[in-house]
Design a protein around this motif. Sequence first.
Motif, PDB file in Angstrom:
ATOM      1  N   GLN A   5       0.835  -1.201   0.000  1.00  0.00           N
ATOM      2  CA  GLN A   5       0.000   0.000   0.000  1.00  0.00           C
ATOM      3  C   GLN A   5       0.869   1.250   0.000  1.00  0.00           C
ATOM      4  OE1 GLN A   5      -3.412   0.256  -0.411  1.00  0.00           O
ATOM      5  NE2 GLN A   5      -2.819   2.387  -0.742  1.00  0.00           N
ATOM      6  N   LYS A   6       1.941   1.258   0.789  1.00  0.00           N
ATOM      7  CA  LYS A   6       2.847   2.411   0.835  1.00  0.00           C
ATOM      8  C   LYS A   6       3.498   2.607  -0.532  1.00  0.00           C
ATOM      9  CE  LYS A   6       5.757   5.493   2.634  1.00  0.00           C
ATOM     10  NZ  LYS A   6       5.682   6.499   3.622  1.00  0.00           N
ATOM     11  N   ILE A   7       3.956   1.529  -1.160  1.00  0.00           N
ATOM     12  CA  ILE A   7       4.563   1.634  -2.489  1.00  0.00           C
ATOM     13  C   ILE A   7       3.550   2.171  -3.488  1.00  0.00           C
ATOM     14  CG2 ILE A   7       5.557   0.326  -4.414  1.00  0.00           C
ATOM     15  CD1 ILE A   7       6.807  -1.541  -2.280  1.00  0.00           C
ATOM     16  N   ASN A   8       2.328   1.676  -3.427  1.00  0.00           N
ATOM     17  CA  ASN A   8       1.271   2.153  -4.320  1.00  0.00           C
ATOM     18  C   ASN A   8       1.017   3.648  -4.106  1.00  0.00           C
ATOM     19  OD1 ASN A   8      -0.916   1.570  -6.290  1.00  0.00           O
ATOM     20  ND2 ASN A   8      -2.215   2.200  -4.579  1.00  0.00           N
ATOM     21  N   ASP A   9       0.962   4.073  -2.847  1.00  0.00           N
ATOM     22  CA  ASP A   9       0.733   5.486  -2.547  1.00  0.00           C
ATOM     23  C   ASP A   9       1.883   6.351  -3.061  1.00  0.00           C
ATOM     24  OD1 ASP A   9      -1.656   4.790  -1.355  1.00  0.00           O
ATOM     25  OD2 ASP A   9      -0.945   5.088   0.700  1.00  0.00           O
ATOM     26  N   LEU A  10       3.124   5.894  -2.880  1.00  0.00           N
ATOM     27  CA  LEU A  10       4.280   6.633  -3.400  1.00  0.00           C
ATOM     28  C   LEU A  10       4.221   6.717  -4.921  1.00  0.00           C
ATOM     29  CD1 LEU A  10       7.116   5.143  -1.170  1.00  0.00           C
ATOM     30  CD2 LEU A  10       6.380   7.544  -1.196  1.00  0.00           C
ATOM     31  N   HIS A  12       1.736   6.708  -6.847  1.00  0.00           N
ATOM     32  CA  HIS A  12       0.636   7.538  -7.326  1.00  0.00           C
ATOM     33  C   HIS A  12       0.678   8.955  -6.742  1.00  0.00           C
ATOM     34  CE1 HIS A  12      -0.827   3.587  -8.583  1.00  0.00           C
ATOM     35  NE2 HIS A  12      -1.408   4.281  -9.541  1.00  0.00           N
ATOM     36  N   GLY A  13       1.762   9.292  -6.059  1.00  0.00           N
ATOM     37  CA  GLY A  13       1.916  10.640  -5.533  1.00  0.00           C
ATOM     38  C   GLY A  13       0.961  10.985  -4.416  1.00  0.00           C
ATOM     39  N   LEU A  14       0.510   9.984  -3.684  1.00  0.00           N
ATOM     40  CA  LEU A  14      -0.475  10.216  -2.633  1.00  0.00           C
ATOM     41  C   LEU A  14       0.149  10.503  -1.276  1.00  0.00           C
ATOM     42  CD1 LEU A  14      -2.971   7.373  -3.591  1.00  0.00           C
ATOM     43  CD2 LEU A  14      -3.073   9.811  -4.193  1.00  0.00           C
ATOM     44  N   CYS A  15       1.472  10.356  -1.181  1.00  0.00           N
ATOM     45  CA  CYS A  15       2.146  10.614   0.084  1.00  0.00           C
ATOM     46  C   CYS A  15       3.598  11.003  -0.182  1.00  0.00           C
ATOM     47  CB  CYS A  15       2.087   9.394   0.999  1.00  0.00           C
ATOM     48  SG  CYS A  15       2.999   7.949   0.395  1.00  0.00           S
ATOM     49  N   GLU A  16       4.249  11.468   0.859  1.00  0.00           N
ATOM     50  CA  GLU A  16       5.667  11.799   0.759  1.00  0.00           C
ATOM     51  C   GLU A  16       6.502  10.579   1.116  1.00  0.00           C
ATOM     52  OE1 GLU A  16       6.420  15.169   3.312  1.00  0.00           O
ATOM     53  OE2 GLU A  16       5.938  16.544   1.666  1.00  0.00           O
ATOM     54  N   SER A  17       7.711  10.559   0.612  1.00  0.00           N
ATOM     55  CA  SER A  17       8.643   9.507   0.978  1.00  0.00           C
ATOM     56  C   SER A  17       9.189   9.805   2.366  1.00  0.00           C
ATOM     57  CB  SER A  17       9.787   9.433  -0.039  1.00  0.00           C
ATOM     58  OG  SER A  17      10.507  10.644  -0.029  1.00  0.00           O
ATOM     59  N   GLY A  18       9.628   8.758   3.039  1.00  0.00           N
ATOM     60  CA  GLY A  18      10.217   8.933   4.355  1.00  0.00           C
ATOM     61  C   GLY A  18      11.724   8.761   4.348  1.00  0.00           C
ATOM     62  N   THR A  19      12.208   8.062   3.328  1.00  0.00           N
ATOM     63  CA  THR A  19      13.635   7.763   3.249  1.00  0.00           C
ATOM     64  C   THR A  19      14.074   7.765   1.784  1.00  0.00           C
ATOM     65  OG1 THR A  19      13.294   5.370   2.994  1.00  0.00           O
ATOM     66  CG2 THR A  19      13.459   6.214   5.266  1.00  0.00           C
ATOM     67  N   LEU A  24      13.781   5.724  -4.085  1.00  0.00           N
ATOM     68  CA  LEU A  24      14.345   4.826  -5.095  1.00  0.00           C
ATOM     69  C   LEU A  24      13.353   3.763  -5.552  1.00  0.00           C
ATOM     70  CD1 LEU A  24      17.935   4.408  -3.621  1.00  0.00           C
ATOM     71  CD2 LEU A  24      17.223   5.834  -5.561  1.00  0.00           C
ATOM     72  N   LEU A  25      12.348   3.478  -4.741  1.00  0.00           N
ATOM     73  CA  LEU A  25      11.341   2.480  -5.101  1.00  0.00           C
ATOM     74  C   LEU A  25      10.257   3.022  -6.026  1.00  0.00           C
ATOM     75  CD1 LEU A  25      10.793   0.648  -1.689  1.00  0.00           C
ATOM     76  CD2 LEU A  25      11.859  -0.291  -3.753  1.00  0.00           C
ATOM     77  N   ILE A  26      10.155   4.331  -6.146  1.00  0.00           N
ATOM     78  CA  ILE A  26       9.064   4.922  -6.931  1.00  0.00           C
ATOM     79  C   ILE A  26       9.220   4.605  -8.412  1.00  0.00           C
ATOM     80  CG2 ILE A  26       8.033   7.113  -7.669  1.00  0.00           C
ATOM     81  CD1 ILE A  26       8.773   8.192  -4.865  1.00  0.00           C
ATOM     82  N   ASP A  27       8.135   4.150  -9.008  1.00  0.00           N
ATOM     83  CA  ASP A  27       8.078   3.909 -10.446  1.00  0.00           C
ATOM     84  C   ASP A  27       7.648   5.231 -11.096  1.00  0.00           C
ATOM     85  OD1 ASP A  27       7.102   3.351 -13.079  1.00  0.00           O
ATOM     86  OD2 ASP A  27       6.830   1.247 -12.516  1.00  0.00           O
ATOM     87  N   PHE A  28       8.608   5.907 -11.715  1.00  0.00           N
ATOM     88  CA  PHE A  28       8.345   7.235 -12.275  1.00  0.00           C
ATOM     89  C   PHE A  28       7.273   7.206 -13.351  1.00  0.00           C
ATOM     90  CE2 PHE A  28      11.511   8.699  -9.641  1.00  0.00           C
ATOM     91  CZ  PHE A  28      11.906  10.001  -9.899  1.00  0.00           C
ATOM     92  N   LYS A  29       7.193   6.144 -14.103  1.00  0.00           N
ATOM     93  CA  LYS A  29       6.176   6.085 -15.154  1.00  0.00           C
ATOM     94  C   LYS A  29       4.774   6.103 -14.539  1.00  0.00           C
ATOM     95  CE  LYS A  29       5.056   3.983 -19.520  1.00  0.00           C
ATOM     96  NZ  LYS A  29       5.434   3.041 -20.560  1.00  0.00           N
ATOM     97  N   GLN A  75       4.719  25.027 -12.563  1.00  0.00           N
ATOM     98  CA  GLN A  75       4.458  25.799 -11.345  1.00  0.00           C
ATOM     99  C   GLN A  75       3.449  25.083 -10.448  1.00  0.00           C
ATOM    100  OE1 GLN A  75       6.005  28.508 -10.164  1.00  0.00           O
ATOM    101  NE2 GLN A  75       4.763  28.324  -8.338  1.00  0.00           N
ATOM    102  N   ALA A  76       2.434  24.480 -11.048  1.00  0.00           N
ATOM    103  CA  ALA A  76       1.426  23.763 -10.264  1.00  0.00           C
ATOM    104  C   ALA A  76       2.040  22.563  -9.540  1.00  0.00           C
ATOM    105  CB  ALA A  76       0.274  23.314 -11.172  1.00  0.00           C
ATOM    106  N   LEU A  77       3.054  21.958 -10.139  1.00  0.00           N
ATOM    107  CA  LEU A  77       3.706  20.806  -9.512  1.00  0.00           C
ATOM    108  C   LEU A  77       4.462  21.201  -8.249  1.00  0.00           C
ATOM    109  CD1 LEU A  77       5.206  19.013 -12.638  1.00  0.00           C
ATOM    110  CD2 LEU A  77       3.096  18.448 -11.420  1.00  0.00           C
ATOM    111  N   ALA A  78       4.828  22.456  -8.135  1.00  0.00           N
ATOM    112  CA  ALA A  78       5.605  22.925  -6.985  1.00  0.00           C
ATOM    113  C   ALA A  78       4.857  22.758  -5.669  1.00  0.00           C
ATOM    114  CB  ALA A  78       5.997  24.385  -7.181  1.00  0.00           C
ATOM    115  N   ASP A  79       3.538  22.619  -5.733  1.00  0.00           N
ATOM    116  CA  ASP A  79       2.728  22.462  -4.522  1.00  0.00           C
ATOM    117  C   ASP A  79       2.149  21.056  -4.374  1.00  0.00           C
ATOM    118  OD1 ASP A  79       3.073  25.160  -3.747  1.00  0.00           O
ATOM    119  OD2 ASP A  79       1.533  25.768  -5.186  1.00  0.00           O
ATOM    120  N   HIS A  80       2.612  20.118  -5.170  1.00  0.00           N
ATOM    121  CA  HIS A  80       2.080  18.755  -5.126  1.00  0.00           C
ATOM    122  C   HIS A  80       2.393  18.092  -3.787  1.00  0.00           C
ATOM    123  CE1 HIS A  80       1.257  14.614  -6.358  1.00  0.00           C
ATOM    124  NE2 HIS A  80       0.536  15.158  -7.332  1.00  0.00           N
ATOM    125  N   ARG A  81       1.543  17.185  -3.359  1.00  0.00           N
ATOM    126  CA  ARG A  81       1.776  16.508  -2.074  1.00  0.00           C
ATOM    127  C   ARG A  81       2.963  15.556  -2.115  1.00  0.00           C
ATOM    128  NH1 ARG A  81      -3.621  14.642  -3.021  1.00  0.00           N
ATOM    129  NH2 ARG A  81      -3.470  13.004  -4.539  1.00  0.00           N
TER     130      ARG A  81
END
Length: 145
Positions: A5-10, A12-19, A24-29, A75-81
């Motif tokens: 679930q944490k990987i899925n959230d990362l 999809h940009g639904l949360c911030e990374s902690g480490t 490094l685990l985020i799938d950029f595509k 510019q809009a990306l600058a405020d993304h979660r």
Amino acid sequence: MMDTQKINDLNHGLCESGTLTDILLIDFKILISSLEVFDTSALQALSPLAQVGIVKRMQMAADIFVDKTSPATVQALADHRSDTVRGIAAFATARLTSTDDVPTLLSAIKPFADDTHFGVREWAWLAVRDKLMASLGDSLIALVP
């Protein structure tokens, strides 16, 4: 091991990374696709991102945003979660600030350097370091109080 679930959230940009490991685990595509700012043909440009190191991945992602979207989108990306999305915005902002004027560059990157997330602050530095080193004298004058 991180839960799915944490990987899925990362991804999809639904949360911030902690480490750094999270980053490094985020799938950029998946992450960039979830932003819904590109058409299918533009998304094909994301494929090489999985084959390069993280700094190059951030630079390439920023290049894709600069080349295929508008400055307003960046510019809009600058405020993304997502801290990773904000980091991409830092690289894109540095690229869009194509000036030899160091104070202008520093002013443009300052919101990212002031971000609450450690990763965004690091991306801000990495996004401008080559430009600062290219104008080292001006950079030192601008950075030293």
